[in-house]
Motif scaffolding. Structure first.
Motif, PDB file in Angstrom:
ATOM      1  N   GLU A 158       0.842  -1.203   0.000  1.00  0.00           N
ATOM      2  CA  GLU A 158       0.000   0.000   0.000  1.00  0.00           C
ATOM      3  C   GLU A 158       0.879   1.256   0.000  1.00  0.00           C
ATOM      4  O   GLU A 158       0.534   2.254  -0.615  1.00  0.00           O
ATOM      5  N   LYS A 199      -8.312  -1.197  -1.601  1.00  0.00           N
ATOM      6  CA  LYS A 199      -9.253  -1.269  -0.478  1.00  0.00           C
ATOM      7  C   LYS A 199      -8.494  -1.106   0.855  1.00  0.00           C
ATOM      8  O   LYS A 199      -8.888  -0.320   1.714  1.00  0.00           O
ATOM      9  N   ARG A 200      -7.378  -1.828   0.971  1.00  0.00           N
ATOM     10  CA  ARG A 200      -6.563  -1.725   2.196  1.00  0.00           C
ATOM     11  C   ARG A 200      -5.986  -0.325   2.363  1.00  0.00           C
ATOM     12  O   ARG A 200      -5.901   0.192   3.484  1.00  0.00           O
ATOM     13  N   ARG A 202      -7.308   2.468   1.287  1.00  0.00           N
ATOM     14  CA  ARG A 202      -8.380   3.373   1.735  1.00  0.00           C
ATOM     15  C   ARG A 202      -8.649   3.187   3.226  1.00  0.00           C
ATOM     16  O   ARG A 202      -8.889   4.168   3.942  1.00  0.00           O
ATOM     17  N   GLU A 203      -8.572   1.929   3.686  1.00  0.00           N
ATOM     18  CA  GLU A 203      -8.784   1.671   5.121  1.00  0.00           C
ATOM     19  C   GLU A 203      -7.726   2.387   5.959  1.00  0.00           C
ATOM     20  O   GLU A 203      -8.030   3.009   6.969  1.00  0.00           O
ATOM     21  N   SER A 204      -6.468   2.306   5.492  1.00  0.00           N
ATOM     22  CA  SER A 204      -5.384   2.997   6.215  1.00  0.00           C
ATOM     23  C   SER A 204      -5.615   4.504   6.215  1.00  0.00           C
ATOM     24  O   SER A 204      -5.465   5.171   7.235  1.00  0.00           O
ATOM     25  N   SER A 206      -8.328   6.096   5.943  1.00  0.00           N
ATOM     26  CA  SER A 206      -9.541   6.534   6.642  1.00  0.00           C
ATOM     27  C   SER A 206      -9.235   6.963   8.070  1.00  0.00           C
ATOM     28  O   SER A 206      -9.965   7.747   8.669  1.00  0.00           O
ATOM     29  N   THR A 207      -8.081   6.498   8.620  1.00  0.00           N
ATOM     30  CA  THR A 207      -7.717   6.888   9.988  1.00  0.00           C
ATOM     31  C   THR A 207      -7.355   8.377  10.061  1.00  0.00           C
ATOM     32  O   THR A 207      -7.329   8.965  11.121  1.00  0.00           O
ATOM     33  N   GLN A 211      -9.355   8.910   2.910  1.00  0.00           N
ATOM     34  CA  GLN A 211      -9.684   7.800   2.013  1.00  0.00           C
ATOM     35  C   GLN A 211     -10.318   8.245   0.705  1.00  0.00           C
ATOM     36  O   GLN A 211     -10.194   7.579  -0.328  1.00  0.00           O
TER      37      GLN A 211
END
Ligand code: CA
Length: 232
Positions: A158, A199-200, A202-204, A206-207, A211
């Motif tokens: 990522e 996807k991963r 975006r998850e990172s 989002s913190t 994202q």
């Protein structure tokens, strides 16, 4: 992170160049003629090619022209080497699509300076400089991603993906292009792999509420945008 392909039939020169490039932190592959060079490029797209003009068989000039005519290699940064310092050769080399041109003999420092200049212009993802887009900062030298002082926890793939997107913002990249430029392989990995890592990523992100910077462009691929630039 940056791979350089050295296409040179004189093995002493090829070795000398690669020793210096490796010392400067580049990963180097050597090809002795146009055919070997094509095989290398078909396997893994390099960040830049140092291409000797005089090769046995197909010339460097002709190979540069060939790469410029194909979509996958159209933007491949090329520095051409020649033994002759004639103006006509320089023009012909640049005409064939070379980004820069160097006359033998040259110093290792001069070649490195030219390589860095071409990469800065054509492939900034191959350099270690820190990059900022909007509130997001990425630094390959420290391998950190931050937003307003907060660090983002992110996986190795990522990180590479985000670095490529941040050094080429606002452009749509197809899955095939991303596999080529981030994974270094466009044949043996399924395109769906890209979706999994996006996807991963975006998850990172989002913190730190970033994202939305990674956009899906239907039927085309992915793009990194700076939402702040749009609202500003
Ligand atoms: Ca040669």
């Amino acid at each position: 992170m940056s791979r350089i392909l050295v296409v040179e039939d004189e093995s002493a020169i090829a070795e000398l160049i690669s020793i210096n490039l490796r010392h400067a932190g580049f990963e180097v592959t050597i090809a002795g003629d146009a055919e070997q060079a094509q095989v290398a490029v078909d396997g893994v797209l390099p960040s830049l090619v140092v291409l000797d003009w005089m090769l046995p068989g197909q010339s460097g000039q002709s190979l540069a022209r060939q790469w410029r005519s194909q979509p996958r290699t159209r933007e491949l940064p090329i520095i051409m080497l020649t033994a002759r310092a004639e103006e006509a050769d320089k023009v012909a080399g640049l005409d064939a699509g070379a980004d820069d041109y160097l006359t033998k003999p040259f110093s290792a420092n001069e070649l490195l300076a030219r390589i860095r200049a071409v990469l800065r212009r054509r492939a900034p993802d191959a350099l270690d400089s820190a990059v900022d887009v909007g509130l997001l900062s990425i630094n390959p030298a420290t391998r950190r991603v931050t937003s307003q002082g907060k660090e983002v926890k992110i996986g190795a793939t990522e990180f590479k993906l985000l670095h490529f997107l941040m050094t080429h913002p606002e452009r749509v990249h197809s899955r095939t292009q991303l596999l080529d430029r981030v994974w270094g392989d466009h044949v043996f990995i399924e395109e769906r792999t890209v979706d999994v890592h996006v996807k991963r990523l975006r998850e990172s992100l989002s913190t730190v509420h970033c994202q939305h910077m990674i956009e899906t462009v239907r039927g085309a691929g992915y793009r990194l945008t700076n939402p702040q630039a749009v609202t500003a």
